[in-house]
Design an enzyme around this catalytic site. Structure first.
Site, PDB file in Angstrom:
ATOM      1  N   ASP A 301      66.096  17.311  67.739  1.00  0.00           N
ATOM      2  CA  ASP A 301      67.397  17.550  68.349  1.00  0.00           C
ATOM      3  C   ASP A 301      68.080  16.207  68.509  1.00  0.00           C
ATOM      4  O   ASP A 301      67.428  15.163  68.575  1.00  0.00           O
ATOM      5  CB  ASP A 301      67.223  18.244  69.702  1.00  0.00           C
ATOM      6  CG  ASP A 301      68.541  18.726  70.316  1.00  0.00           C
ATOM      7  OD1 ASP A 301      69.555  18.811  69.587  1.00  0.00           O
ATOM      8  OD2 ASP A 301      68.553  19.033  71.526  1.00  0.00           O
ATOM      9  N   HIS A 302      69.400  16.245  68.572  1.00  0.00           N
ATOM     10  CA  HIS A 302      70.170  15.030  68.846  1.00  0.00           C
ATOM     11  C   HIS A 302      70.355  14.895  70.353  1.00  0.00           C
ATOM     12  O   HIS A 302      71.022  15.722  70.971  1.00  0.00           O
ATOM     13  CB  HIS A 302      71.545  15.101  68.160  1.00  0.00           C
ATOM     14  CG  HIS A 302      71.479  14.995  66.673  1.00  0.00           C
ATOM     15  ND1 HIS A 302      72.302  15.724  65.837  1.00  0.00           N
ATOM     16  CD2 HIS A 302      70.677  14.255  65.858  1.00  0.00           C
ATOM     17  CE1 HIS A 302      72.024  15.420  64.579  1.00  0.00           C
ATOM     18  NE2 HIS A 302      71.041  14.540  64.568  1.00  0.00           N
ATOM     19  N   PHE A 476      72.916  20.143  71.545  1.00  0.00           N
ATOM     20  CA  PHE A 476      72.846  21.529  71.053  1.00  0.00           C
ATOM     21  C   PHE A 476      72.560  21.618  69.555  1.00  0.00           C
ATOM     22  O   PHE A 476      73.098  22.480  68.878  1.00  0.00           O
ATOM     23  CB  PHE A 476      74.131  22.301  71.379  1.00  0.00           C
ATOM     24  CG  PHE A 476      74.724  22.002  72.736  1.00  0.00           C
ATOM     25  CD1 PHE A 476      73.959  22.079  73.889  1.00  0.00           C
ATOM     26  CD2 PHE A 476      76.053  21.636  72.862  1.00  0.00           C
ATOM     27  CE1 PHE A 476      74.501  21.792  75.137  1.00  0.00           C
ATOM     28  CE2 PHE A 476      76.609  21.346  74.108  1.00  0.00           C
ATOM     29  CZ  PHE A 476      75.819  21.436  75.249  1.00  0.00           C
ATOM     30  N   HIS A 477      71.670  20.752  69.041  1.00  0.00           N
ATOM     31  CA  HIS A 477      71.366  20.747  67.613  1.00  0.00           C
ATOM     32  C   HIS A 477      69.872  20.933  67.325  1.00  0.00           C
ATOM     33  O   HIS A 477      69.305  20.206  66.513  1.00  0.00           O
ATOM     34  CB  HIS A 477      71.826  19.425  66.974  1.00  0.00           C
ATOM     35  CG  HIS A 477      73.286  19.177  67.037  1.00  0.00           C
ATOM     36  ND1 HIS A 477      73.838  17.922  66.795  1.00  0.00           N
ATOM     37  CD2 HIS A 477      74.328  19.991  67.307  1.00  0.00           C
ATOM     38  CE1 HIS A 477      75.154  17.987  66.928  1.00  0.00           C
ATOM     39  NE2 HIS A 477      75.473  19.237  67.243  1.00  0.00           N
ATOM     40  N   PRO A 478      69.181  21.895  67.927  1.00  0.00           N
ATOM     41  CA  PRO A 478      67.751  22.049  67.628  1.00  0.00           C
ATOM     42  C   PRO A 478      67.527  22.563  66.204  1.00  0.00           C
ATOM     43  O   PRO A 478      68.176  23.504  65.765  1.00  0.00           O
ATOM     44  CB  PRO A 478      67.276  23.066  68.665  1.00  0.00           C
ATOM     45  CG  PRO A 478      68.494  23.873  68.991  1.00  0.00           C
ATOM     46  CD  PRO A 478      69.647  22.910  68.896  1.00  0.00           C
TER      47      PRO A 478
END
Length: 540
Positions: A301-302, A476-478
């Protein structure tokens, strides 16, 4: 099929798709284009008939709202000084594309060329670019990197802020050039983000891909259902069990079952199906069907770190929103022209840069916002300010998502393991140093920026790392929890055609398939993966 003896018979379809998010909407469109294919699309959320799914600033009301958000939370994170984070995922037709930042970002050519170097032939930049272009509907004139006429609308933002223009000037003074477009394969520089909107309204995957084909008689969409597990018989995925109002239903698949429930949902379905690490599953009473230890692992994730700067003498959304008259004007401007602050994505200006010269390509992404708040869903601060959110694009930390029981209603355990490697901790410190480098340039001096978080008193690298742990949160980038890999990759869950290893007739097509995270916002890469995955499924 004695495992489902008491289940309601939900019929038989050629394709069953679990999840109507960004990927699922694309798959439903493409697989049902042939009227001979009967397609069932299952979604745990409801219809996207809430106004805040369509007005761009609706993310402020959707994130953290159980009508729109699965309301996941992470386990306490040691790298974030013991904090547990909210982990928003969209819960409606369109999935996270109905509540996300609407930023159209493909990532860098290097990302996909790296996938090809891992042995995933057909996944290099030159291979995937045609799939991005196939569905694009860009408002700019067509060129080598953009097309018009597809389902996925892309426009330029309908509002600009002087403070963001001055930030771009400051970034240029700090050595980050201004560029016109982040989507040509090299996104180094600063620019306004392009957004998935159409004339001032959010353009979700449901609006673009699903709603235009809902009248197809061979496509059935079910909402408000909870996908439990896949039934595997004689090595083949033959059926899927879903739950509605506490009652099990079973649907059979003549062709294939596709899991498109995202980096949290898809590995959870696999594990409940007995597909995963045998020892882990056995410990919670799930019989192992196929031993695939990579299921749920490789979570990436980021992590965004959110420095906040108070300013004077220039307009920000904080002071505009605090004024009731200005707030009313915002509503009028949106109602009459579909312009103004209500069309805003959470971030309007981005900047990509190397945290230090040793990196081959940009490894930091800034999301500059003409506003500040403690967290999404919280109120804006009372003082004028901007946020210089920055994330490490290629983290080396790896986490996991795993079920803790057989019950599909139980939330999985999410452990991103942010800042768990020396490399990520170093980049976190460098990213805060880069934010200060930009903010202290002459272009911003007239506005006297004052660092509110973490604060100018945080000076040493040790203290900056602590501050990164205090300020860091998911952007919110999983991705990556059911990753594809070459045949000799023992940790890969899928092959390069997105097929689950050891189970015929079962694929995963969503963000969980990424072996490594892309350099930027992940929604449009997920849609590209679905476009390419659908083409693979339809090959005869």
């Amino acid at each position: 099929m004695n495992q489902t003896a008491n289940a309601v018979d939900a019929g038989e379809f050629d394709y069953v798709i679990a999840g109507a998010g960004s990927a699922g909407c694309v798959l439903a469109n493409r697989l049902s284009a042939d009227p001979k294919n009967r397609v069932l699309l299952l979604e745990g959320g409801g219809r996207d008939n809430w106004i805040w799914f369509h007005i761009p600033v609706g993310y402020l009301f959707a994130i953290g709202n159980p009508r729109a958000d699965w309301m996941f939370k992470t386990a306490p994170e040691p790298g974030l000084n013991g904090r547990s984070l909210a982990y928003p995922r969209g819960k409606t037709l369109g999935g996270s594309s109905a509540i996300n930042a609407m930023i159209y970002m493909r990532g860098q050519a290097r990302d996909y060329d790296h996938w090809r170097q891992l042995g995933l032939l057909g996944w290099g930049w030159d291979d995937v670019l045609p799939f991005f272009l196939k569905h694009e509907d860009h408002e700019s004139p067509p060129d080598a990197f953009h097309r018009a006429g597809g389902e996925w609308r892309v426009e330029h933002p309908r509002i600009q802020w002087d403070i963001l223009d001055r930030i771009r000037d400051a970034a240029q003074e700090a050595g980050i050039p201004k560029i016109p477009d982040f989507n040509t394969g090299d996104n180094t520089g600063s620019s306004y983000f392009q957004v998935n909107q159409k004339r001032g309204r959010r353009w979700s995957a449901a609006r673009g891909f699903l709603k235009p084909v809902l009248n197809r008689p061979n496509l059935k969409v079910e909402t408000g259902v909870l996908v439990d597990r896949v039934i595997v018989e004689d090595g083949r995925a033959s059926a899927l069990v879903f739950r509605r109002a506490g009652e099990d239903h079973v649907v059979r698949a003549r062709g294939e079952i596709v899991l498109s429930s995202g980096a949290v949902g898809s590995p959870a379905i696999l594990e409940r199906s007995g597909i995963g690490d045998a020892a882990r599953l056995g410990a919670i009473g799930i019989e192992s069907i196929v031993h695939l230890p990579g299921v749920g692992e490789n979570l990436q994730d980021h992590l965004q770190i959110r420095p906040i700067y108070k300013v004077t003498g220039i307009r920000t959304l904080n002071d505009q929103y605090a004024n009731l008259f200005h707030r009313a004007l915002m509503g009028v401007d949106y109602a009459l022209r579909r312009r103004g602050p209500l069309t805003m994505a959470p971030s309007q200006v981005g900047a990509f840069v190397k945290s230090n010269p040793s990196f081959e390509t940009a490894n930091l992404e800034f999301h500059f916002q003409p506003l500040s708040l403690d967290s999404w869903g919280a109120g804006l601060h009372a003082y004028p300010a901007f946020t210089a959110s920055v994330c490490n694009l290629r983290p080396t930390s790896r986490g996991g998502v795993h079920v803790t029981s057989r019950a599909p209603e139980e939330m999985p355990e999410i452990r991103p393991n942010y800042l768990s490697t020396p490399e990520d901790r170093e980049v976190a410190v460098e990213s805060l140093e880069w934010a200060r480098r930009i903010v202290t340039q002459p272009a911003l001096a007239p506005y006297a920026p004052e660092e509110m978080k973490p604060g100018a008193h945080v000076a040493s690298r040790e203290d900056l790392l602590v501050a990164a742990g205090d300020l860091g949160t998911t952007i919110f980038h999983p991705v990556g929890t059911a990753r594809m890999g070459a045949d000799d990759d023992k940790g890969a869950v899928l092959d390069g055609r997105l097929r689950v290893r050891g189970v015929a007739g079962l694929r995963v097509i969503d963000a969980s398939v990424m072996p490594t995270i892309t350099s930027g916002n992940t929604n449009s890469p997920t849609i590209m993966i679905a476009e390419k995955g659908a083409a693979m499924m339809l090959e005869r």
